[in-house]
Design a protein around this motif. Sequence first.
Motif, PDB file in Angstrom:
ATOM      1  N   ASN A  30      37.417  44.972  45.112  1.00  0.00           N
ATOM      2  CA  ASN A  30      36.197  44.962  45.934  1.00  0.00           C
ATOM      3  C   ASN A  30      34.947  44.896  45.080  1.00  0.00           C
ATOM      4  N   VAL A  31      34.916  45.687  44.008  1.00  0.00           N
ATOM      5  CA  VAL A  31      33.745  45.691  43.127  1.00  0.00           C
ATOM      6  C   VAL A  31      33.625  44.351  42.406  1.00  0.00           C
ATOM      7  N   THR A  32      34.741  43.790  41.987  1.00  0.00           N
ATOM      8  CA  THR A  32      34.730  42.488  41.317  1.00  0.00           C
ATOM      9  C   THR A  32      34.196  41.413  42.254  1.00  0.00           C
ATOM     10  N   GLN A  33      34.659  41.421  43.487  1.00  0.00           N
ATOM     11  CA  GLN A  33      34.212  40.417  44.466  1.00  0.00           C
ATOM     12  C   GLN A  33      32.743  40.585  44.826  1.00  0.00           C
ATOM     13  N   SER A  34      32.258  41.819  44.784  1.00  0.00           N
ATOM     14  CA  SER A  34      30.850  42.066  45.114  1.00  0.00           C
ATOM     15  C   SER A  34      29.917  41.580  44.006  1.00  0.00           C
ATOM     16  N   GLY A  35      30.471  41.402  42.805  1.00  0.00           N
ATOM     17  CA  GLY A  35      29.658  40.962  41.681  1.00  0.00           C
ATOM     18  C   GLY A  35      28.925  42.092  40.979  1.00  0.00           C
ATOM     19  N   ASP A  36      29.202  43.323  41.356  1.00  0.00           N
ATOM     20  CA  ASP A  36      28.554  44.495  40.760  1.00  0.00           C
ATOM     21  C   ASP A  36      29.256  44.849  39.444  1.00  0.00           C
ATOM     22  N   ILE A  37      28.983  44.049  38.433  1.00  0.00           N
ATOM     23  CA  ILE A  37      29.661  44.186  37.143  1.00  0.00           C
ATOM     24  C   ILE A  37      29.380  45.548  36.505  1.00  0.00           C
ATOM     25  N   ALA A  38      28.193  46.098  36.716  1.00  0.00           N
ATOM     26  CA  ALA A  38      27.841  47.393  36.113  1.00  0.00           C
ATOM     27  C   ALA A  38      28.750  48.512  36.611  1.00  0.00           C
ATOM     28  N   SER A  39      29.185  48.432  37.851  1.00  0.00           N
ATOM     29  CA  SER A  39      30.056  49.465  38.410  1.00  0.00           C
ATOM     30  C   SER A  39      31.514  49.285  37.988  1.00  0.00           C
ATOM     31  N   LEU A  40      31.813  48.146  37.431  1.00  0.00           N
ATOM     32  CA  LEU A  40      33.206  47.820  37.110  1.00  0.00           C
ATOM     33  C   LEU A  40      33.735  48.604  35.916  1.00  0.00           C
ATOM     34  N   ALA A  41      32.942  48.738  34.866  1.00  0.00           N
ATOM     35  CA  ALA A  41      33.410  49.421  33.651  1.00  0.00           C
ATOM     36  C   ALA A  41      33.841  50.867  33.916  1.00  0.00           C
ATOM     37  N   PRO A  42      33.037  51.680  34.623  1.00  0.00           N
ATOM     38  CA  PRO A  42      33.495  53.049  34.886  1.00  0.00           C
ATOM     39  C   PRO A  42      34.757  53.085  35.749  1.00  0.00           C
ATOM     40  N   LEU A  43      34.869  52.135  36.649  1.00  0.00           N
ATOM     41  CA  LEU A  43      36.041  52.073  37.519  1.00  0.00           C
ATOM     42  C   LEU A  43      37.297  51.709  36.723  1.00  0.00           C
ATOM     43  N   VAL A  90      37.972  42.462  33.014  1.00  0.00           N
ATOM     44  CA  VAL A  90      36.597  42.966  33.035  1.00  0.00           C
ATOM     45  C   VAL A  90      35.849  42.491  31.792  1.00  0.00           C
ATOM     46  N   LYS A  91      36.498  42.558  30.643  1.00  0.00           N
ATOM     47  CA  LYS A  91      35.862  42.080  29.404  1.00  0.00           C
ATOM     48  C   LYS A  91      35.497  40.606  29.521  1.00  0.00           C
ATOM     49  N   LEU A  92      36.378  39.837  30.163  1.00  0.00           N
ATOM     50  CA  LEU A  92      36.122  38.413  30.325  1.00  0.00           C
ATOM     51  C   LEU A  92      34.920  38.176  31.245  1.00  0.00           C
ATOM     52  N   HIS A  93      34.734  39.029  32.251  1.00  0.00           N
ATOM     53  CA  HIS A  93      33.551  38.914  33.119  1.00  0.00           C
ATOM     54  C   HIS A  93      32.278  39.140  32.325  1.00  0.00           C
TER      55      HIS A  93
END
Length: 135
Positions: A30-43, A90-93
């Motif tokens: 869901n976070v990946t699809q939303s484009g909220d990359i900043a929230s992805l790392a902690p997740l 995530v690193k690739l994003h």
Amino acid sequence: MDPKAEFHLFIDFQNANNAKIAALNHEIANVTQSGDIASLAPLVNKFSMEIKGILKDLDTLPIYSAEILKLKEKAKVLLITSAELISDNVKLHHNPSSEGSMALLQKRDILLKISNEFSQMNDELMQKYGPPPQP
């Protein structure tokens, strides 16, 4: 413990942890699809910590028979590879590259192979021992 009891113990463990993993995977998607990359790392860190905890718990399961140990070890490889794939994605994003994309596809193919092997082993043991008794 006999192999049947060990297999049932493993299945109960697996079922208890699958929901946690599925929920985190869903949240990451869901976070990946939303484009909220900043929230992805902690997740992803949360996911990695959860996987480490599951692996630690898996190591403590009292399983000694060779055929169930093989399944347990395959589950560990599956968990580790899955966590690596999510982290690499995530690193690739953050740093897109064609090399990174190719490496991700290769790791995905490896994960699919491991997953298929695990499923086959699990299915064979389920045929042999049956599902755990319902409480």
